[in-house]
Design a protein around this motif. Structure first.
Motif, PDB file in Angstrom:
ATOM      1  N   ILE A   1      57.824  23.314   1.375  1.00 53.10           N
ATOM      2  CA  ILE A   1      58.161  21.892   1.378  1.00 53.10           C
ATOM      3  C   ILE A   1      59.216  21.633   2.438  1.00 53.10           C
ATOM      4  CG2 ILE A   1      59.105  19.978   0.050  1.00 53.10           C
ATOM      5  CD1 ILE A   1      57.988  21.272  -2.445  1.00 53.10           C
ATOM      6  N   ASP A   2      58.835  20.836   3.412  1.00 48.05           N
ATOM      7  CA  ASP A   2      59.746  20.407   4.460  1.00 48.05           C
ATOM      8  C   ASP A   2      59.272  19.057   4.985  1.00 48.05           C
ATOM      9  OD1 ASP A   2      57.502  21.123   5.858  1.00 48.05           O
ATOM     10  OD2 ASP A   2      58.468  22.653   7.091  1.00 48.05           O
ATOM     11  N   PHE A   3      59.861  18.614   6.068  1.00 45.70           N
ATOM     12  CA  PHE A   3      59.520  17.325   6.650  1.00 45.70           C
ATOM     13  C   PHE A   3      58.040  17.265   7.012  1.00 45.70           C
ATOM     14  CE2 PHE A   3      59.153  14.346  10.176  1.00 45.70           C
ATOM     15  CZ  PHE A   3      59.800  13.233   9.669  1.00 45.70           C
ATOM     16  N   GLY A   4      57.534  18.330   7.598  1.00 45.73           N
ATOM     17  CA  GLY A   4      56.131  18.381   8.000  1.00 45.73           C
ATOM     18  C   GLY A   4      55.184  18.319   6.813  1.00 45.73           C
ATOM     19  N   PHE A   5      55.565  18.958   5.701  1.00 49.20           N
ATOM     20  CA  PHE A   5      54.748  18.927   4.493  1.00 49.20           C
ATOM     21  C   PHE A   5      54.612  17.495   3.977  1.00 49.20           C
ATOM     22  CE2 PHE A   5      54.426  19.000  -0.148  1.00 49.20           C
ATOM     23  CZ  PHE A   5      53.287  19.767  -0.323  1.00 49.20           C
ATOM     24  N   VAL A   6      55.740  16.783   3.906  1.00 47.60           N
ATOM     25  CA  VAL A   6      55.715  15.398   3.442  1.00 47.60           C
ATOM     26  C   VAL A   6      54.940  14.520   4.420  1.00 47.60           C
ATOM     27  CG1 VAL A   6      57.140  13.382   2.884  1.00 47.60           C
ATOM     28  CG2 VAL A   6      57.869  15.657   2.161  1.00 47.60           C
ATOM     29  N   ALA A   7      55.135  14.739   5.720  1.00 44.58           N
ATOM     30  CA  ALA A   7      54.416  13.953   6.724  1.00 44.58           C
ATOM     31  C   ALA A   7      52.912  14.173   6.606  1.00 44.58           C
ATOM     32  CB  ALA A   7      54.897  14.339   8.115  1.00 44.58           C
ATOM     33  N   GLY A   8      52.504  15.403   6.396  1.00 44.12           N
ATOM     34  CA  GLY A   8      51.085  15.695   6.238  1.00 44.12           C
ATOM     35  C   GLY A   8      50.511  15.101   4.961  1.00 44.12           C
ATOM     36  N   LYS A   9      51.296  15.153   3.913  1.00 43.94           N
ATOM     37  CA  LYS A   9      50.839  14.603   2.636  1.00 43.94           C
ATOM     38  C   LYS A   9      50.684  13.092   2.717  1.00 43.94           C
ATOM     39  CE  LYS A   9      52.163  14.929  -1.916  1.00 43.94           C
ATOM     40  NZ  LYS A   9      53.117  15.165  -2.936  1.00 43.94           N
ATOM     41  N   TRP A  10      51.672  12.429   3.295  1.00 45.25           N
ATOM     42  CA  TRP A  10      51.625  10.967   3.356  1.00 45.25           C
ATOM     43  C   TRP A  10      50.710  10.444   4.454  1.00 45.25           C
ATOM     44  CZ3 TRP A  10      57.364   9.328   2.235  1.00 45.25           C
ATOM     45  CH2 TRP A  10      57.583   9.425   0.852  1.00 45.25           C
ATOM     46  N   ALA A  11      50.102  11.323   5.232  1.00 50.20           N
ATOM     47  CA  ALA A  11      49.082  10.891   6.179  1.00 50.20           C
ATOM     48  C   ALA A  11      47.790  10.565   5.432  1.00 50.20           C
ATOM     49  CB  ALA A  11      48.841  11.978   7.218  1.00 50.20           C
ATOM     50  N   ASN A  12      47.680  11.054   4.202  1.00 50.00           N
ATOM     51  CA  ASN A  12      46.502  10.823   3.371  1.00 50.00           C
ATOM     52  C   ASN A  12      46.781   9.646   2.419  1.00 50.00           C
ATOM     53  OD1 ASN A  12      44.414  10.911   1.531  1.00 50.00           O
ATOM     54  ND2 ASN A  12      44.466  13.140   1.323  1.00 50.00           N
ATOM     55  N   PRO A  13      45.959   8.590   2.455  1.00 50.50           N
ATOM     56  CA  PRO A  13      46.194   7.424   1.578  1.00 50.50           C
ATOM     57  C   PRO A  13      46.158   7.766   0.081  1.00 50.50           C
ATOM     58  CG  PRO A  13      44.550   6.899   3.240  1.00 50.50           C
ATOM     59  CD  PRO A  13      44.843   8.363   3.364  1.00 50.50           C
ATOM     60  N   VAL A  14      45.431   8.814  -0.296  1.00 55.10           N
ATOM     61  CA  VAL A  14      45.386   9.198  -1.711  1.00 55.10           C
ATOM     62  C   VAL A  14      46.779   9.607  -2.180  1.00 55.10           C
ATOM     63  CG1 VAL A  14      44.488  10.888  -3.349  1.00 55.10           C
ATOM     64  CG2 VAL A  14      42.964   9.857  -1.650  1.00 55.10           C
ATOM     65  N   TRP A  15      47.466  10.410  -1.375  1.00 59.54           N
ATOM     66  CA  TRP A  15      48.811  10.845  -1.760  1.00 59.54           C
ATOM     67  C   TRP A  15      49.817   9.708  -1.668  1.00 59.54           C
ATOM     68  CZ3 TRP A  15      49.165  14.487  -4.872  1.00 59.54           C
ATOM     69  CH2 TRP A  15      48.314  15.577  -4.821  1.00 59.54           C
ATOM     70  N   GLN A  16      49.610   8.782  -0.752  1.00 59.23           N
ATOM     71  CA  GLN A  16      50.480   7.607  -0.715  1.00 59.23           C
ATOM     72  C   GLN A  16      50.339   6.824  -2.018  1.00 59.23           C
ATOM     73  OE1 GLN A  16      49.235   5.566   2.884  1.00 59.23           O
ATOM     74  NE2 GLN A  16      51.142   6.143   3.891  1.00 59.23           N
ATOM     75  N   PHE A  17      49.101   6.583  -2.440  1.00 60.68           N
ATOM     76  CA  PHE A  17      48.874   5.859  -3.690  1.00 60.68           C
ATOM     77  C   PHE A  17      49.417   6.640  -4.881  1.00 60.68           C
ATOM     78  CE2 PHE A  17      46.288   5.102  -7.478  1.00 60.68           C
ATOM     79  CZ  PHE A  17      46.568   3.766  -7.678  1.00 60.68           C
ATOM     80  N   TRP A  18      49.228   7.964  -4.877  1.00 61.14           N
ATOM     81  CA  TRP A  18      49.702   8.817  -5.980  1.00 61.14           C
ATOM     82  C   TRP A  18      51.217   8.683  -6.135  1.00 61.14           C
ATOM     83  CZ3 TRP A  18      46.347  11.901  -8.852  1.00 61.14           C
ATOM     84  CH2 TRP A  18      46.949  12.751  -9.781  1.00 61.14           C
ATOM     85  N   ASP A  19      51.927   8.839  -5.012  1.00 64.45           N
ATOM     86  CA  ASP A  19      53.391   8.747  -5.062  1.00 64.45           C
ATOM     87  C   ASP A  19      53.850   7.323  -5.377  1.00 64.45           C
ATOM     88  OD1 ASP A  19      53.581  11.419  -4.611  1.00 64.45           O
ATOM     89  OD2 ASP A  19      54.169  11.263  -2.511  1.00 64.45           O
ATOM     90  N   LEU A  20      53.106   6.332  -4.891  1.00 61.59           N
ATOM     91  CA  LEU A  20      53.440   4.943  -5.209  1.00 61.59           C
ATOM     92  C   LEU A  20      53.272   4.682  -6.706  1.00 61.59           C
ATOM     93  CD1 LEU A  20      54.150   2.141  -3.914  1.00 61.59           C
ATOM     94  CD2 LEU A  20      51.704   1.671  -4.091  1.00 61.59           C
ATOM     95  N   ALA A  21      52.187   5.187  -7.283  1.00 62.58           N
ATOM     96  CA  ALA A  21      51.966   5.009  -8.726  1.00 62.58           C
ATOM     97  C   ALA A  21      53.072   5.689  -9.525  1.00 62.58           C
ATOM     98  CB  ALA A  21      50.599   5.566  -9.116  1.00 62.58           C
ATOM     99  N   MET A  22      53.485   6.889  -9.094  1.00 65.28           N
ATOM    100  CA  MET A  22      54.590   7.569  -9.790  1.00 65.28           C
ATOM    101  C   MET A  22      55.875   6.760  -9.691  1.00 65.28           C
ATOM    102  SD  MET A  22      54.572  11.702  -9.450  1.00 65.28           S
ATOM    103  CE  MET A  22      54.942  11.672  -7.744  1.00 65.28           C
ATOM    104  N   LEU A  23      56.180   6.262  -8.501  1.00 70.55           N
ATOM    105  CA  LEU A  23      57.404   5.472  -8.304  1.00 70.55           C
ATOM    106  C   LEU A  23      57.392   4.231  -9.190  1.00 70.55           C
ATOM    107  CD1 LEU A  23      59.990   4.629  -6.661  1.00 70.55           C
ATOM    108  CD2 LEU A  23      58.409   3.434  -5.151  1.00 70.55           C
ATOM    109  N   TRP A  24      56.335   3.452  -9.111  1.00 69.39           N
ATOM    110  CA  TRP A  24      56.276   2.199  -9.867  1.00 69.39           C
ATOM    111  C   TRP A  24      56.297   2.446 -11.369  1.00 69.39           C
ATOM    112  CZ3 TRP A  24      54.980  -3.133  -8.510  1.00 69.39           C
ATOM    113  CH2 TRP A  24      55.199  -3.400  -7.167  1.00 69.39           C
ATOM    114  N   LEU A  25      55.463   3.369 -11.836  1.00 67.13           N
ATOM    115  CA  LEU A  25      55.413   3.615 -13.285  1.00 67.13           C
ATOM    116  C   LEU A  25      56.727   4.187 -13.805  1.00 67.13           C
ATOM    117  CD1 LEU A  25      51.839   4.945 -14.034  1.00 67.13           C
ATOM    118  CD2 LEU A  25      52.895   2.848 -14.862  1.00 67.13           C
ATOM    119  N   ALA A  26      57.315   5.127 -13.064  1.00 64.48           N
ATOM    120  CA  ALA A  26      58.577   5.723 -13.516  1.00 64.48           C
ATOM    121  C   ALA A  26      59.693   4.678 -13.555  1.00 64.48           C
ATOM    122  CB  ALA A  26      58.971   6.882 -12.612  1.00 64.48           C
TER     123      ALA A  26
END
Length: 149
Positions: free
Chosen positions: A64-89
């Protein structure tokens, strides 16, 4: 010997000092109760999948580093996943703190200001977190393409 009258639980008789509702209508508290249960179940799934992918797949926590997060958030599925976690939490936690404020703040003014601060902070964190997720740019301005992860 003095006799004491005991009121049966759930008999509907509430001491007036504990009855804060001015009107008897509305199902907001029931909806809030149901939201807590459903959002809690969804959060368990979202968080454990998030932890599994981030900590156990590939290199695990060491990857886990900057590149890992950048690669993950390049995918809209992971953007939505993290957004759902943020909003629900945030909404789940806000609802819980709102309940605590209603239970323990005796004065109407205190309750009003505590909930105002709570709602302001919730909106600010949701807005800022959403902006970070959707405007995240892994390339530092002014850098060449070779330097981008």
């Amino acid at each position: 010997m003095a006799t004491t009258e005991f009121v049966a639980p759930r008999s509907g008789r509430i001491d007036p000092k504990y009855n804060r509702s001015k009107d008897k209508g509305g199902n907001f508290e029931m909806a809030a109760w149901l939201f807590m249960r459903l959002s809690g179940l969804v959060l368990v799934v979202l968080i454990f999948a998030h932890l599994f992918v981030n900590l156990l797949v590939d290199e695990g926590v060491h990857g886990i580093d900057f590149g890992f997060v950048a690669g993950k958030w390049a995918n809209p599925v992971w953007q939505f996943w993290d957004l759902a976690m943020l909003w629900l939490a945030m909404l789940h936690g806000t609802n819980g703190v709102r309940t605590i404020i209603n239970d323990y703040a005796d004065k109407d003014g205190t309750r009003f200001w505590l909930k105002t601060v709570l709602y302001f902070c919730t909106v600010a964190i949701i807005v800022l977190g959403t902006l970070v997720i959707f405007t995240f740019d892994p390339c530092i301005p002014g850098s060449t393409l070779e330097m981008c992860p």
